[in-house]
Design a protein around this motif. Structure first.
Motif: not given
Length: 178
Positions: A68-86
């Protein structure tokens, strides 16, 4: 286990911050020493946290914030559907793979922080509901946030490891040196 972080060279604020971050990473790395993937995935308390899950989470979190600090998207996009997988190993992931990934992420973090012109440089917080709208934070804030996040989970890791097999950080340091 708290280890000693040497004083920074005069004026090396970046080095000091990165050293404190490295110290906290070490606490989590030591917590998985001598454990199988199955043991590291164990949840010895009412919590859903495991050592393997904490390891995966801190690596993913660090990568995401630096991206995010570099202005890029994180390697893994987390949301409510996959948050538990982190917080769990999935699809054949191993502790060894997560440690190697985190080592790569840590090197990228250090290179990035050392390359920014100033720790006062800013980047926008993500447009997520838990952040204030249209707010920016500094690179200094980023490293302090990573230290806080990692230290918090290193404390969890100490408790989980001791609950798994009674090993304390002092004993795990000896394992790391063997």
């Amino acid at each position: 286990m708290v280890t000693h972080v040497r004083a920074e060279a005069h004026g090396d604020e970046r080095g000091a911050l990165l050293s404190f971050l490295a110290e906290q990473r070490g606490g989590i790395r030591r917590s998985v020493l001598g454990l199988t993937d199955e043991q590291a995935s164990g949840r010895p308390s009412a919590s859903e946290l495991s050592l393997a899950g904490l390891l995966k989470h801190v690596a993913e979190t660090e990568q995401g914030w630096v991206a995010r600090a570099k202005g890029e998207a994180p390697a893994v996009k987390r949301d409510e559907s996959n948050w538990h997988e982190c917080f769990v190993l999935v699809d054949g992931e191993t502790v060894e793979q997560q440690l190697a990934y985190w080592e790569k992420v840590a090197a990228e973090t250090e290179a990035f922080i050392r390359s920014v012109p100033s720790l006062d440089d800013t980047f926008a917080l993500p447009n997520d509901p838990w952040f204030p709208p249209d707010e920016s934070v500094s690179m200094r804030w980023l490293v302090l946030h990573l230290i806080r996040e990692t230290a918090r989970h290193a404390g969890h890791a100490d408790i989980i490891r001791e609950s798994l097999d009674g090993k304390t950080a002092f004993e795990l340091v000896g394992l790391a040196q063997s």
